[in-house]
Structures are given as structure tokens and as C-alpha cells.
Design a protein around this motif. Structure first.
Motif, PDB file in Angstrom:
ATOM      1  N   VAL A  43      21.933  57.401  16.982  1.00 33.01           N
ATOM      2  CA  VAL A  43      20.583  57.964  16.867  1.00 33.01           C
ATOM      3  C   VAL A  43      19.625  56.907  16.323  1.00 33.01           C
ATOM      4  O   VAL A  43      18.527  56.716  16.845  1.00 33.01           O
ATOM      5  N   ARG A  44      20.034  56.204  15.276  1.00 34.99           N
ATOM      6  CA  ARG A  44      19.182  55.133  14.718  1.00 34.99           C
ATOM      7  C   ARG A  44      18.870  54.078  15.781  1.00 34.99           C
ATOM      8  O   ARG A  44      17.722  53.662  15.939  1.00 34.99           O
ATOM      9  N   ASP A  45      19.900  53.633  16.509  1.00 43.61           N
ATOM     10  CA  ASP A  45      19.704  52.630  17.557  1.00 43.61           C
ATOM     11  C   ASP A  45      18.775  53.144  18.654  1.00 43.61           C
ATOM     12  O   ASP A  45      17.908  52.412  19.133  1.00 43.61           O
ATOM     13  N   ALA A  46      18.967  54.398  19.056  1.00 45.96           N
ATOM     14  CA  ALA A  46      18.145  54.971  20.121  1.00 45.96           C
ATOM     15  C   ALA A  46      16.677  55.054  19.706  1.00 45.96           C
ATOM     16  O   ALA A  46      15.785  54.764  20.510  1.00 45.96           O
ATOM     17  N   VAL A  47      16.426  55.425  18.463  1.00 51.36           N
ATOM     18  CA  VAL A  47      15.042  55.493  17.973  1.00 51.36           C
ATOM     19  C   VAL A  47      14.433  54.098  17.940  1.00 51.36           C
ATOM     20  O   VAL A  47      13.285  53.899  18.353  1.00 51.36           O
ATOM     21  N   GLU A  48      15.187  53.106  17.470  1.00 52.70           N
ATOM     22  CA  GLU A  48      14.696  51.723  17.445  1.00 52.70           C
ATOM     23  C   GLU A  48      14.338  51.245  18.849  1.00 52.70           C
ATOM     24  O   GLU A  48      13.326  50.576  19.037  1.00 52.70           O
ATOM     25  N   CYS A  49      15.153  51.580  19.828  1.00 46.56           N
ATOM     26  CA  CYS A  49      14.904  51.145  21.208  1.00 46.56           C
ATOM     27  C   CYS A  49      13.726  51.893  21.849  1.00 46.56           C
ATOM     28  O   CYS A  49      12.984  51.313  22.635  1.00 46.56           O
ATOM     29  N   TYR A  50      13.585  53.156  21.543  1.00 50.45           N
ATOM     30  CA  TYR A  50      12.561  53.993  22.182  1.00 50.45           C
ATOM     31  C   TYR A  50      11.148  53.621  21.731  1.00 50.45           C
ATOM     32  O   TYR A  50      10.238  53.525  22.549  1.00 50.45           O
ATOM     33  N   PHE A  51      10.963  53.429  20.437  1.00 55.27           N
ATOM     34  CA  PHE A  51       9.632  53.162  19.892  1.00 55.27           C
ATOM     35  C   PHE A  51       9.380  51.658  19.849  1.00 55.27           C
ATOM     36  O   PHE A  51      10.001  50.945  19.068  1.00 55.27           O
ATOM     37  N   ASP A  52       8.458  51.186  20.703  1.00 54.82           N
ATOM     38  CA  ASP A  52       8.118  49.766  20.671  1.00 54.82           C
ATOM     39  C   ASP A  52       6.970  49.524  19.692  1.00 54.82           C
ATOM     40  O   ASP A  52       6.528  50.442  18.999  1.00 54.82           O
TER      41      ASP A  52
END
Length: 73
Positions: A43-52
Motif C-alpha cells: 500500500v505504501r509503495d502504491a501510494v508513492e507511485c500513484y501520487f507524482d
């Protein structure tokens, strides 16, 4: 003072195959993991990738664990 923003993930366990899946409410973010620790990291990784850098990034990630229960009649 910075404004706290939050993103909420609905987390459910796959009763047949095991593992967990997580879906962000209101965003197109989906991820999974075999254990709760793995899904937290995913989840942490996905949020980091999603929000530029052009998007306001949430400061809090909330995991909402959902459990289905079936009652036989």
C-alpha cells in the motif's frame, strides 16, 4: 501549519487463496500481499507511485479491514 490529508484503503482477505487485497476508496489504486505486513508495504509503495510531484500527496494512509461472515440458515 500543513493540512492533514488521508487516503483510505479497504483491505479484505481472500478466503480461498489466502493473502490480502487492498483498494483505495476514490482512487484507482489496487494492490495485494500474502501477509498483513506485505500488504502494508505494498500500500505504501502504491501510494508513492500513484501520487507524482504535481499532485498533493496524502499524509495519512488508513487501512479499513473488511471481514465477510456467512450465516447458514
Amino acid at each position: 501549519m500543513s493540512k492533514t490529508t488521508e487516503i483510505v484503503f479497504e483491505v479484505s482477505q481472500d478466503e480461498v487463496d489466502g493473502g490480502y487485497s487492498a483498494t483505495a476508496l476514490g482512487y484507482g489504486i489496487h494492490t495485494q500481499g500474502e501477509t498483513i505486513e506485505e500488504v502494508r508495504a505494498s500500500v505504501r509503495d502504491a501510494v508513492e507511485c500513484y501520487f507524482d510531484e504535481t499532485m498533493p500527496r496524502p499524509t495519512v494512509i488508513r487501512l479499513h479491514f473488511v471481514r465477510d461472515e456467512v450465516l447458514a440458515l
